[in-house]
Design an enzyme around this catalytic site. Structure first.
Site, PDB file in Angstrom:
ATOM      1  N   LYS A  11     -35.660  -5.998 -34.553  1.00 46.13           N
ATOM      2  CA  LYS A  11     -36.931  -5.379 -34.139  1.00 46.13           C
ATOM      3  C   LYS A  11     -37.910  -6.433 -33.600  1.00 46.13           C
ATOM      4  O   LYS A  11     -37.681  -7.636 -33.761  1.00 46.13           O
ATOM      5  CB  LYS A  11     -37.511  -4.625 -35.338  1.00 46.13           C
ATOM      6  N   TYR A  51     -36.060   7.594 -32.121  1.00 45.12           N
ATOM      7  CA  TYR A  51     -36.490   7.939 -33.481  1.00 45.12           C
ATOM      8  C   TYR A  51     -36.939   9.400 -33.593  1.00 45.12           C
ATOM      9  O   TYR A  51     -37.715   9.736 -34.492  1.00 45.12           O
ATOM     10  CB  TYR A  51     -37.626   7.016 -33.931  1.00 45.12           C
ATOM     11  N   ASN A 114     -39.843  -4.327 -40.190  1.00 42.19           N
ATOM     12  CA  ASN A 114     -38.858  -4.718 -41.209  1.00 42.19           C
ATOM     13  C   ASN A 114     -37.595  -5.347 -40.604  1.00 42.19           C
ATOM     14  O   ASN A 114     -36.495  -5.161 -41.115  1.00 42.19           O
ATOM     15  CB  ASN A 114     -38.548  -3.544 -42.144  1.00 42.19           C
ATOM     16  N   HIS A 117     -32.955  -2.679 -37.622  1.00 43.61           N
ATOM     17  CA  HIS A 117     -32.527  -1.289 -37.796  1.00 43.61           C
ATOM     18  C   HIS A 117     -31.052  -1.305 -38.174  1.00 43.61           C
ATOM     19  O   HIS A 117     -30.306  -2.171 -37.728  1.00 43.61           O
ATOM     20  CB  HIS A 117     -32.701  -0.522 -36.474  1.00 43.61           C
ATOM     21  N   GLU A 128     -26.399   6.592 -31.755  1.00 42.41           N
ATOM     22  CA  GLU A 128     -27.293   5.471 -31.436  1.00 42.41           C
ATOM     23  C   GLU A 128     -26.615   4.473 -30.491  1.00 42.41           C
ATOM     24  O   GLU A 128     -27.261   3.940 -29.575  1.00 42.41           O
ATOM     25  CB  GLU A 128     -27.746   4.785 -32.730  1.00 42.41           C
TER      26      GLU A 128
END
Ligand code: IDP
Ligand code: MG
Length: 139
Positions: A11, A51, A114, A117, A128
Site C-alpha cells: 500500500k 474495494y 497497514n 493487502h 482481485e
C-alpha cells in the site's frame, strides 16, 4: 481444496517508507513465488471498485482516498495454501493486534495505512488478480 494463488498490494505507506524491498524479501523468504507484479497508482474510482465490497463501511471514503494517494505495488503470489499462509504472514488488519514478526506488525502505520493487502479467500484471490493482471502479464 485450497488454492495456490493470492493477490497482494504493498500500500502507499509501504511504498512511501521505502519498504518495498523488505516486504518482498519477507514474501520470498516465506516461500511465495511472484507470478505477476506491477508498480502503479490507482485512481480513487479504481480503488473504489477494487474495494466495492466495503462500500457500506464507514471507512470506505477514507480507504479509497488513501489507496489512491500514492503508488502501490500489486502482485500475484503462488504457494500451497497461498491465501491462508499469506494472511498469517501479514497479520491482523489492525497492526496493534498483529502478531510479532508479521508484515503489518513490522511495517504498518495504522489500521488504514497497514502496509499490505492480502486476499481473504481463493475466490477473491482470483477476482482481485483478474482486476489487475491479464494472462500475458503472468509468468
Ligand atoms: P484486511 O485488509 O485485513 O482484509 P478488511 O476488513 O478487508 O481488512 O479492510 C480492508 C482495508 O480497509 C484494511 O486493510 C484497511 O486498510 C482498511 N480498514 C479496515 N478497517 C478500517 C477502519 O476501521 N478504519 C480505517 N480503515 C480501515
Ligand atoms: Mg480484506
Amino acid at each position: 481444496m485450497t488454492g495456490n494463488i493470492t493477490f497482494t498490494m504493498i500500500k502507499p505507506d509501504g511504498v512511501e517508507a521505502n519498504n518495498i524491498g523488505p516486504i518482498l524479501a519477507m514474501i520470498n523468504k516465506a516461500g511465495f513465488k511472484i507470478l505477476a507484479m506491477k508498480y502503479m497508482r490507482l485512481t480513487q474510482e479504481q480503488a473504489g471498485s477494487f474495494y466495492a465490497v466495503h462500500k457500506e463501511r464507514p471507512f470506505y471514503g477514507e480507504l479509497t482516498g488513501y489507496m489512491s494517494s500514492g503508488p502501490i505495488v500489486a502482485a500475484i503470489l503462488t504457494k500451497d495454501n497461498a491465501v491462508t499462509d499469506y494472511r498469517k504472514l501479514i497479520g491482523a488488519t489492525d497492526p496493534t493486534k498483529a502478531d510479532e514478526g508479521t508484515i503489518r506488525k513490522l511495517f504498518a502505520k495504522s489500521i488504514a495505512a497497514n502496509a499490505v493487502h492480502g486476499s481473504d479467500s481463493d475466490e477473491n484471490a482470483i477476482i482481485e488478480s483478474n482486476f489487475f493482471f491479464s494472462q500475458l502479464e503472468r509468468f
